[in-house]
Design an enzyme around this catalytic site. Structure first.
Site, PDB file in Angstrom:
ATOM      1  CD  GLU A   8      -4.223  -7.578   1.283  1.00 33.83           C
ATOM      2  OE1 GLU A   8      -5.489  -6.505   2.231  1.00 33.83           O
ATOM      3  OE2 GLU A   8      -3.831  -7.200   1.918  1.00 33.83           O
ATOM      4  CD  GLU A  21      -2.682  -1.691   2.239  1.00 33.94           C
ATOM      5  OE1 GLU A  21      -2.542   0.099   2.824  1.00 33.94           O
ATOM      6  OE2 GLU A  21      -3.061  -2.180   2.615  1.00 33.94           O
ATOM      7  CG  HIS A  49      -9.919  -5.352   0.586  1.00 36.30           C
ATOM      8  ND1 HIS A  49     -10.574  -6.395   1.451  1.00 36.30           N
ATOM      9  CD2 HIS A  49      -8.814  -5.150   0.960  1.00 36.30           C
ATOM     10  CE1 HIS A  49      -8.796  -6.847   2.097  1.00 36.30           C
ATOM     11  NE2 HIS A  49      -8.776  -5.822   2.072  1.00 36.30           N
ATOM     12  CG  ASN A  58      -0.869  -7.398  -1.477  1.00 35.40           C
ATOM     13  OD1 ASN A  58      -1.460  -7.439  -2.018  1.00 35.40           O
ATOM     14  ND2 ASN A  58      -1.113  -7.040   0.220  1.00 35.40           N
TER      15      ASN A  58
END
Ligand code: G3I
Length: 459
Positions: A266, A161, A239, A203
């Protein structure tokens, strides 16, 4: 906690339409017998299907039954993060991370490491550092944790991130970013040196389609590949809310075309009328991209999810399979492209044995040996300092660099100078070495490695 789920603006495809587009472009391989679990059906096309798991839930029999039956990959939801593994500087705790690792390995599952560096979930001591001290601590963290798990991790989220939301496509501001724009590549190089067998991933979230943020990351990965920075994969957290971007699959594909694996890392999807369909769409998108090597859902039952109230997972709170589960299983059983067999490192030669060393310590004093991991134009050096027959309280290692070479960063030592003969001085937490004991530090440099034997001085 605020789920950072983007409000989808436009381009929401009905899942059925997205599925039709994808199905039209997939070369489906043999479907053989339909498998009855997520892991087994993903394995039919050479992929994994994993879950993020929490050490604190492993005593729950319903949880572990589903985990061991359905999933052939695990990710530590929190246990391998910086605050968990290095709560005090230089003091590493792996108890819970090892529980996740052993749970996965004992079940024959792949283990994804999550995450070496992130602006969030940093221990307090790291939050209060900046500049060179933070850079050194961060690279040391990468080196130590990746070394602890060396040879056991399938893929590491080396950096998590680091890009900003919104339309800038730029890096996120953070204490790590303020140490210099090269912090991400320094982290990847240190991770490769520590664990050459692990795939090294970047990621991020809100990258679930072609948008400004994913394009910023795309440009970074393209740059890394062109300069030989060791990156093997990109994770798309996924997400998701109640829709999916029409460019979801095309986005995976453009990254794969850069020569990296892609992984859904995720996945969780807000429960609503489309949940099951969107789960199917995401699954088919991965199956359609040959370098999409697997999917991880971020939890097992809805009650295990970080998204309280969203019921975003494949099993309900009682452990029953939801419609979303069936949608994923059917998609997996319909088959897909087969991922190519790739083995990292793809951009860096393997670690070489020690190349230069001072004589073994005779009597008191110290000796230093160096191992180099080189790439075109640079290297990471891991140096072992060994005390002689007496304990030492402080040490300095002098390294002669060839003309044109320079040190660009160091960890677990403080350097004086960057060119010519560079002196590396012990820091507080590795100053004292018992008789016959050893400690390690490292540095990264440009050009070729050290030109002569290292010289270690105690005191
Ligand atoms: O374990 C303690 C417990 O002892 C304490 O009583 C309780 C009080 O708040 O906190 C518990 O720790 C919480 C931990 O989850 C375990 O449940 C932390 O407060 C909480 O902050 C932590 O949240 C995690 C979150 O990352 C932190 O940013 C979530 O579990 C985890 O699912 C989430 O995962 C992130 C990925 O790492 C990166 N991508 C986004 C994803 C979702 O936010």
């Amino acid at each position: 906690m605020n789920p950072r789920i983007p409000r989808r603006r436009s381009l929401l495809l009905s899942a059925a339409a997205a599925g039709a587009v994808i199905a039209a472009s997939v070369a489906v391989v043999g479907t053989a017998e339909a498998a009855s679990t997520l892991g087994a059906s993903a394995a039919q096309s050479g992929r994994y299907f994993g879950a993020a798991i929490a050490a604190g839930r492993l005593g729950d029999s319903t949880y572990t039954r589903i985990l061991t039956t359905e999933f052939n990959s695990v990710t530590a939801e929190n246990e391998m993060k910086w605050d968990a593994t290095e709560p005090q500087q230089g003091r590493f705790t792996y108890t819970n991370g090892d529980r996740i690792l052993n749970q996965g390995l004992s079940n024959g599952a792949k283990v994804r490491g999550h995450a070496l560096l992130w602006h969030a979930q940093q221990p307090g001591w790291a939050q209060s550092l900046s500049g060179t001290a933070l850079r050194n601590a961060a690279i040391n963290h990468v080196t130590q944790v990746a070394t602890h798990y060396r040879g056991k991790i399938y893929a590491w989220d080396v950096v998590n991130e680091a890009f900003a939301d919104g339309g800038s496509g730029a890096r996120r501001d953070s204490n790590l970013q303020r140490t210099g724009n090269d912090w991400i590549e320094a982290a990847f190089r240190a991770a490769r040196a520590a664990d050459p067998a692990a795939k090294l991933c970047y990621n991020d979230y809100n990258t679930d389609g072609i948008n400004a943020k994913s394009t910023g990351i795309y440009n970074m990965v393209r740059d890394f590949k062109s300069r030989g920075v060791p990156i093997d994969c990109v994770g798309f957290q996924s997400h998701l809310g109640t829709g999916i971007d029409s460019t979801y699959q095309a986005n995976l594909k453009r990254f794969a075309d850069l020569g990296v694996d892609v992984q859904i890392t995720e996945l969780d999807i807000e429960q609503g009328g489309n949940q099951a369909n969107i789960y199917g769409t995401v699954t088919r998108a991965c199956l359609a991209v040959s370098r999409c090597t697997g999917i991880t859902v971020w939890g097992i039952r809805d009650t295990d999810s970080w998204r309280t109230g969203a019921n975003p997972l494949l099993f309900d709170g009682s452990g029953n399979k939801k419609a979303a589960y069936t949608s994923v299983l059917n998609a997996l059983n319909a088959g897909g492209t087969t991922p190519p067999v790739t083995t990292p490192p793809v951009t860096t030669p393997p670690v070489t044995p020690p190349t230069t060393s001072s004589p073994p310590p005779a009597g008191s004093g110290c000796a230093a040996t160096v191992s180099l991991n080189t790439w075109n134009g640079g290297y990471v050096a891991s140096v072992r300092v060994t005390a002689g027959s007496a304990a030492i309280n402080g040490w300095t290692v002098r390294v002669a660099l060839p003309s044109g070479g320079a040190v660009t960063g160091a960890w677990s030592a403080t350097n004086t100078g960057t060119t010519g003969t560079v002196a590396f001085r012990s820091v507080d937490y590795n100053r004292q070495v018992p008789a016959g004991g050893s400690t390690e530090f490292g540095f990264q440099g440009t050009g070729a490695g050290p030109a002569a034997a290292l010289v270690c001085t105690a005191g």
